[in-house]
Design an enzyme around this catalytic site. Structure first.
Site, PDB file in Angstrom:
ATOM      1  N   SER A  50      10.642  -6.965  51.267  1.00 32.88           N
ATOM      2  CA  SER A  50      10.700  -7.490  52.638  1.00 32.88           C
ATOM      3  C   SER A  50       9.278  -7.481  53.192  1.00 32.88           C
ATOM      4  CB  SER A  50      11.606  -6.611  53.505  1.00 32.88           C
ATOM      5  OG  SER A  50      11.012  -5.342  53.673  1.00 32.88           O
ATOM      6  N   ASP A  85      11.651 -11.202  50.283  1.00 31.28           N
ATOM      7  CA  ASP A  85      13.013 -11.194  50.834  1.00 31.28           C
ATOM      8  C   ASP A  85      12.954 -11.522  52.332  1.00 31.28           C
ATOM      9  OD1 ASP A  85      15.763 -10.726  50.825  1.00 31.28           O
ATOM     10  OD2 ASP A  85      15.526  -8.581  51.247  1.00 31.28           O
ATOM     11  N   HIS A  86      13.744 -12.471  52.786  1.00 27.57           N
ATOM     12  CA  HIS A  86      13.803 -12.856  54.211  1.00 27.57           C
ATOM     13  C   HIS A  86      12.420 -13.121  54.808  1.00 27.57           C
ATOM     14  CE1 HIS A  86      18.064 -12.359  54.826  1.00 27.57           C
ATOM     15  NE2 HIS A  86      17.998 -11.282  54.060  1.00 27.57           N
ATOM     16  N   GLU A 136      18.005 -20.177  53.366  1.00 32.96           N
ATOM     17  CA  GLU A 136      19.242 -19.604  53.917  1.00 32.96           C
ATOM     18  C   GLU A 136      19.851 -20.493  54.991  1.00 32.96           C
ATOM     19  OE1 GLU A 136      19.267 -15.393  54.848  1.00 32.96           O
ATOM     20  OE2 GLU A 136      20.472 -15.756  56.633  1.00 32.96           O
ATOM     21  N   HIS A 208      23.811 -12.084  49.799  1.00 30.28           N
ATOM     22  CA  HIS A 208      23.090 -10.948  50.402  1.00 30.28           C
ATOM     23  C   HIS A 208      24.100  -9.863  50.756  1.00 30.28           C
ATOM     24  CE1 HIS A 208      18.936 -12.547  51.306  1.00 30.28           C
ATOM     25  NE2 HIS A 208      19.534 -13.581  50.742  1.00 30.28           N
ATOM     26  N   ASN A 230      21.947  -9.508  46.127  1.00 36.43           N
ATOM     27  CA  ASN A 230      20.919  -8.604  46.658  1.00 36.43           C
ATOM     28  C   ASN A 230      21.504  -7.230  47.000  1.00 36.43           C
ATOM     29  OD1 ASN A 230      19.524 -10.985  46.639  1.00 36.43           O
ATOM     30  ND2 ASN A 230      19.008 -10.977  48.807  1.00 36.43           N
ATOM     31  N   ASN A 232      20.228  -3.399  48.441  1.00 34.87           N
ATOM     32  CA  ASN A 232      19.164  -2.545  48.959  1.00 34.87           C
ATOM     33  C   ASN A 232      19.728  -1.222  49.470  1.00 34.87           C
ATOM     34  OD1 ASN A 232      16.676  -1.672  49.959  1.00 34.87           O
ATOM     35  ND2 ASN A 232      17.117  -2.513  51.975  1.00 34.87           N
TER      36      ASN A 232
HETATM   37  P1  13P Z   1      22.237  -4.470  51.406  1.00 31.14           P
HETATM   38  O1  13P Z   1      21.159  -3.653  52.041  1.00 31.14           O
HETATM   39  O2  13P Z   1      23.466  -4.530  52.228  1.00 31.14           O
HETATM   40  O3  13P Z   1      22.515  -4.038  50.012  1.00 31.14           O
HETATM   41  O4  13P Z   1      21.687  -5.973  51.353  1.00 31.14           O
HETATM   42  C1  13P Z   1      20.466  -6.236  50.741  1.00 31.14           C
HETATM   43  C2  13P Z   1      20.011  -7.626  50.987  1.00 31.14           C
HETATM   44  O5  13P Z   1      20.797  -8.523  51.177  1.00 31.14           O
HETATM   45  C3  13P Z   1      18.575  -7.879  50.972  1.00 31.14           C
HETATM   46  O6  13P Z   1      18.269  -9.183  51.317  1.00 31.14           O
END
Ligand code: 13P
Length: 288
Positions: A50, A85-86, A136, A208, A230, A232
């Site tokens: 990120s 990411d994003h 997205e 996600h 994804n 995290n």
């Molecule tokens: P989580 O943190 O819910 O696993 O999602 C991660 C994510 O989508 C990163 O873009």
């Protein structure tokens, strides 16, 4: 093998009916744990960064240098993509310049016309550098790195418009949220996902919010074209839990337990375990 674009691994995953995991990295330990799991499981993998995590790791150039050198020293043989990411428009451009091999431009909060315009520009710039682009449509709910989405469900027609811009993979909101799912969560909207899968010409779809989605729902989503998932929060949770346990059991006070290498080992091992389990669930193990 050096870093690669996410394109080839995701097209293969979509064709063969499995998904590649994107696991977010926050530091050296996280990165080493995820690369270890990928090599052990002979699975392709995407390292997500990120913009906030990029700043924490002292900038995108530092991240690229850390990951590429680590892969070389660890003799990583599986395909690895380094992915923003994003990303914001500026963040995506900065990562392309720093040597990332994949970027997400998240224009979901813009009106669709502006999302299309900015996505097109990022696609052009990324294509010149041979790297993959994720876009997205329909924001993902929950909070991610300080950005809070409301979790709307994407419009399949808008998905088709964005998918036709030359992007590599498409993230579509289908009721998924970042972080832990609330008890009254309605589940993924499979009908909309199916429609998006059918209207977007085999483009790899991205799910996600991979933490806490029941296994059967994950498998069903893969069957409708989800090729990248994804994760995290789950890594953060197990890392924190294992570190807390280590301290509560008093290991940090014994011998050289305060050594950061020892202190962070249980958490790193917990991440390796989670990542391997996800690779097995997503079907990417032994697909490298
Ligand atoms: P989580 O943190 O819910 O696993 O999602 C991660 C994510 O989508 C990163 O873009």
């Amino acid at each position: 093998m050096g870093l690669v674009s996410a394109k080839e691994m995701l097209v293969k995953a979509r064709k063969e009916g499995y998904a590649v995991g994107q696991f977010n990295i926050n530091n050296l330990e996280w990165t080493k744990a995820i690369l270890t799991a990928a090599e052990d499981n002979q699975s392709p993998v995407i390292l997500g960064v990120s913009e906030g995590a990029g700043k924490y790791m002292v900038g995108f150039n530092t991240v690229v240098a850390m990951v590429t050198n680590m892969m070389e020293t660890m003799k990583i043989t599986v395909p690895v993509a380094l992915h923003l990411d994003h990303g914001s428009y500026e963040g995506a451009r900065a990562c392309i310049e720093a040597g990332f091999t994949s970027v997400m431009f998240d224009g979901s909060h813009y009106p669709i016309e502006e999302n299309i315009h900015k996505t097109k520009e990022i696609v052009k710039y990324a294509t010149e550098h041979g790297i993959s682009v994720e876009a997205e449509v329909g924001s993902i709910g929950g909070e991610e790195d300080g950005v809070t989405g409301t979790g709307e469900v994407a419009d399949p027609k808008e998905c088709k418009m964005i998918a036709d811009l030359g992007i590599t993979m498409l993230a579509a909101g289908i009721g998924n949220i970042h972080g832990k799912y609330p008890d009254n969560w309605q589940g993924l909207n499979m009908e909309v996902l199916k429609e998006i899968g059918e209207t977007t010409d085999e483009i790899p779809l991205v799910l996600h919010g991979g933490t806490g989605i029941p296994d059967d729902m994950v498998k069903e989503a893969i069957s409708y074209g989800v090729s990248k998932i994804n994760v995290n929060t789950e890594c953060q949770l197990v890392f924190a839990e294992a570190t807390r346990k280590y301290i509560e059991e008093g290991h940090d006070l014994k011998g050289k337990g305060f050594d950061p290498r020892k202190l962070l080992k249980p958490g790193s091992d917990a991440i390796i375990k989670v990542v391997k389990e996800k690779m097995d669930l997503f079907g990417s193990s032994f697909k490298a």
